[in-house]
Design a protein around this motif. Structure first.
Motif: not given
Length: 479
Positions: A365, A368-369, A372, A413-414, A417, A420-421, A447, A450
């Protein structure tokens, strides 16, 4: 240096990955220490080993050798097999390995406690199978047994879900697969297909290379500790296949996939109220596949038509989803979980998510961030260049669209995410306080991809396997 879309981030990342994993460890440690203090003083958490519904009890069982063997095999051969096997061979192998991992962990507690009686306790679905001898009448009267002060109220898990959850086990009983053993094995075998559904989705949206890198992590997930004989594993599989079929629809040619996806999305909403949040993942798929939607406008009507089938059937049968949810919220605050303190669980639930998805996912993760953020920065630079406000201006250049700037890793990643949202929305809602190690399985499986962004996968797979084995052998989990 130019990096391939499917390759991990630059070499400076491993240290930051370890920092992310360390932060996850600290979060879990804080949840354990603070939770034990709260439970010792006020007894409001209603779990013996916070943040998990579990109790301390080191033990081993008949599943121990098999679990260790599966873990060693996946660590040693998983990445190489995932890289070179034909895709059509990889999918059934992943399903089989995931099934073996889940079942062997369940059998650490033995067949009786680990499988056969899990779904037969006073809180579970099998307690009410006989009350559904007349299914239409049971559906019409379902909401009349939700509140605690109603006549003959449903057990906790029955009342906590729309009736499709209970009907799963009623129908198993009707076809002769009676009792906790069959119900437990249904959840194990069906739940393991979630791994395959996520792989299909990642391949369709982000490419085969990333799907192959994710495969061993989806197989060897610590989530398997709770997927064994938990109905939420079945829910996770249905939701995952709804997303997978949608991904095939927006990247393929047949609108039939969209209709089938809608049908499963409708079923998902009638398996669990909280799984309406899977809409966030579906929305991400639609965004990533918008070019396919433009080319085949029939996809959205087909999706909507499929989506209407299950809700229409239950409504005609007499069950009102909105009334059921309203009464469930009322029951929740009558004492069926509402007493648990929001101030603790709002941050301890994510600690449960760490234990379900593992330290590798925490590191994934972080990557992932980073992906993005890098995409955002690249977009800004190109936008300034194309508008003449920055040094990157090129005569005649047009502003790049999201599809051009988004590589395979950005698409992955999108998608992650979005999951995760959905998980964070479930957390903030206050309707998920404790027991999220099973309740969030339908989000947690999204998740895990990732981890495809991580270098040196075997080291991280070892960490995943050790976490699952320690949890299953040191604690007696409630699910």
């Amino acid at each position: 240096m130019i990096h391939s879309p499917s390759s991990p981030a630059p070499s400076r990342g491993p240290r930051r990955d370890r920092y992310a994993a360390g932060a996850a460890v600290l979060l879990v440690a804080a949840a354990v220490l603070v939770g034990r203090r709260i439970e010792e003083t006020s007894h409001t958490l209603f779990v013996d080993w916070p943040p998990l519904l579990a109790s301390w009890g080191p033990h081993a069982g008949p599943g121990t050798p098999a679990a260790v063997l599966v873990a060693v095999a996946v660590v040693a051969y998983g990445p190489s097999l995932a890289a070179r096997l034909p895709w059509r061979a990889l999918l059934p192998l992943a399903w089989g390995a995931a099934t073996a991992w889940i079942l062997s962990l369940a059998l650490v507690d033995g067949w009786h406690r680990g499988v056969a009686v899990r779904l037969t306790t006073r809180y579970e679905y099998l307690q009410v199978v006989d009350r559904f001898h007349d299914i239409p009448a049971a559906l019409r009267g379902f909401t009349g047994h939700i509140l605690l002060d109603s006549p003959d109220p449903w057990p906790a898990h029955v009342v906590g879900h729309p009736p499709a959850a209970t009907l799963t086990f009623v129908l198993l009983d009707r076809i002769g697969l009676r009792g906790g053993g069959w119900a437990g094995m249904w959840c194990v075998v069906a739940g393991a297909t979630a791994c395959v559904a996520v792989l299909v989705t990642v391949r369709a949206l982000a490419g085969e290379a990333l799907a192959r890198r994710a495969a061993p992590f989806l197989v060897l997930a610590p989530a398997a500790v709770w997927m064994g004989t938990s109905a939420d594993a079945w829910f996770a599989a249905v939701a995952a296949w709804a997303v997978a079929l949608l991904a095939l629809a927006v990247t393929g040619r047949s609108p039939g996939w969209a209709g089938a996806s809608g049908l499963l999305f409708g079923l998902t909403c009638y398996l669990s109220y909280g799984l309406t949040l899977v809409a966030a993942i579906a929305a991400a798929v639609l965004v990533l596949g918008r070019s396919g939607i433009r080319e085949r406008p029939v996809l959205l009507p087909a999706l909507a038509a499929g989506l209407a089938v299950v809700p229409a059937a239950f409504t005609v049968a007499g069950f009102d989803w909105w009334e059921g949810y309203r009464l469930l919220v009322t029951r929740y605050h009558q004492g069926a979980g509402g007493i648990r303190p929001y101030g603790y669980w709002v941050w301890a639930n994510p600690a449960c998510a760490v234990l379900v998805t593992g330290l590798a996912t925490a590191a994934g993760l972080r990557r992932t961030a980073a992906v993005l953020l890098a995409h955002r920065d690249a977009w800004s630079v190109r936008a300034r260049g194309s508008s003449g406000r920055g040094p990157g201006r090129t005569r005649g250049a047009s502003r790049p669209g999201p599809g051009r700037a988004r590589g395979a890793t950005t698409r992955l990643a999108f998608l992650v995410s979005a999951a995760l949202l959905a998980l964070l929305a479930a957390d903030l809602s206050g309707m998920s306080k404790a027991e999220t190690e099973r309740i969030w399985l339908p989000f947690a499986v999204w998740l895990l991809p990732a981890c495809a962004l991580l270098p040196r996968p075997r080291a991280w797979l070892v960490a995943q396997a050790l976490l699952a084995l320690l949890l299953n052998h040191l604690l007696r989990t409630g699910w």
